[in-house]
Design an enzyme around this catalytic site. Structure first.
Site, PDB file in Angstrom:
ATOM      1  N   GLY A 106      70.528  24.244  33.818  1.00 28.52           N
ATOM      2  CA  GLY A 106      69.210  24.759  35.117  1.00 28.52           C
ATOM      3  C   GLY A 106      68.239  23.805  34.928  1.00 28.52           C
ATOM      4  O   GLY A 106      66.828  23.641  36.134  1.00 28.52           O
ATOM      5  N   LYS A 110      34.084  44.903  50.821  1.00 22.44           N
ATOM      6  CA  LYS A 110      35.013  45.861  50.205  1.00 22.44           C
ATOM      7  C   LYS A 110      33.943  45.635  48.452  1.00 22.44           C
ATOM      8  O   LYS A 110      33.646  45.001  48.396  1.00 22.44           O
ATOM      9  CB  LYS A 110      36.722  45.430  50.568  1.00 22.44           C
ATOM     10  CG  LYS A 110      36.854  44.401  49.768  1.00 22.44           C
ATOM     11  CD  LYS A 110      38.451  44.421  49.667  1.00 22.44           C
ATOM     12  CE  LYS A 110      39.202  43.379  49.513  1.00 22.44           C
ATOM     13  NZ  LYS A 110      38.657  42.125  49.474  1.00 22.44           N
TER      14      LYS A 110
END
Length: 317
Positions: A44, A198
């Site tokens: 990897g 909000k």
């Protein structure tokens, strides 16, 4: 293909995050994309090979640090190291979307400031300049000790809405933090603004939304920098319709669109969600509500201006 750029000392390379946008940028500049390969070893690890000489060149590397952010960031750091060791004159990172930008302060005790860490990593690797679009917080520019060119997405989004010739438009910021962005768009569209206030009465209880400004009978355009899970923007759109808006459009620069985002947009009151290609979206999103605009020309023009030591801010006047 644009006319070929005269200067052989300008190179544009791409890594894996958004090769289509990089190709558009290179076409806009008028150069071929630089030749390099980005592969993985069996375990990897990232393997990068630059397949042409870049000695003495101004090199621009296009890489958004979008999902998978750590993979894309590591590719970029390794590329910068390779360029530095290959004697590039300047290494310019073109990062349309700056990942980790939302971790820009300590909101709670013992939290990291990851956007500062990313800035340090890029500088330590050897970057000379960063070109980015719509940072989540403008003060991230101060995390760098190298020049940072901060491009804006509002003109691209505004031009699209101007071309639609909508009537009775109001520009809406979904929170207090985005008011400046909404004001910029409102100036371009010659429209008033509204703000959604909000708050959560308690954790995990639905947000109470109060709308500051007049939206009754108007076409509302919600503008934000990032749409991630689309929770806020779809709640806001539905609240707009409930409060008398005629129809609601949404737009943002960076379509992160993670988790349930697409489904939420599809099932919401949003008529159209307009985004840019700073982050690569899949070809089949499963909804026709999303419209993608390109920032390729804007970024390409800014690369030419950096290379020629010309002003970038005049691009947005």
């Amino acid at each position: 293909m644009a006319n070929h750029y005269k200067d052989p000392y300008l190179k544009v390379f791409t890594l894996n995050s958004n090769p289509e946008l990089a190709q558009e940028i290179a076409d806009s500049v008028g150069v071929e994309l630089g030749k390099c390969s980005v592969k993985r070893f069996k375990d990897g690890e990232v393997q990068i090979n630059i397949e042409e000489s870049i000695r003495g060149c101004d090199v621009f590397v296009v890489q958004s640090t979008s999902n998978p952010v750590n993979e894309h960031l590591m590719e970029l750091l390794i590329m910068v190291d390779a360029l530095k060791r290959a004697s590039a004159r300047t290494i310019n990172i073109v990062m349309p979307y700056y990942g980790y930008a939302r971790q820009d302060r300590k909101a709670r005790s013992r939290e990291p400031i990851t956007s500062k860490l990313v800035a340090d990593l890029l500088e330590t690797a050897g970057a000379d300049r960063v070109v980015t679009v719509d940072l989540h917080a403008a003060q991230i520019q101060g995390f760098f000790n190298i020049p940072i060119d901060h491009l804006v997405g509002v003109p691209t989004l505004s031009d699209y809405f101007l071309s639609k010739e909508l009537e009775d438009v109001v520009i809406v910021s979904p929170d207090h933090g985005g008011v400046t962005r909404a004001r910029h768009m409102a100036d371009r569209l010659k429209a008033p603004i509204a703000i959604i206030d909000k708050r959560r009465p308690q954790p995990n209880v639905a947000e109470v939304m109060n709308i500051v400004g007049n939206i009754e009978g108007k076409t509302a355009i919600l503008v934000d920098d990032i749409i991630d899970t689309a929770g806020t923007i779809t709640l806001a759109a539905n609240a707009m319709i409930e409060n008398g808006a005629k129809e609601v459009y949404a737009c943002c620069t960076h379509p992160v669109l993670s988790g349930p985002a697409i489904e939420r947009i599809e099932n919401s009151a949003i008529k159209e969600c307009v985004v840019t290609n700073t982050i690569k979206l899949s070809d089949d999103l499963g909804t026709d509500k999303i419209v993608t605009l390109s920032v390729g020309k804007m970024v390409g023009e800014s690369i030419k201006r950096v290379h020629e030591h010309r002003s970038i801010s005049s691009l947005f006047d």
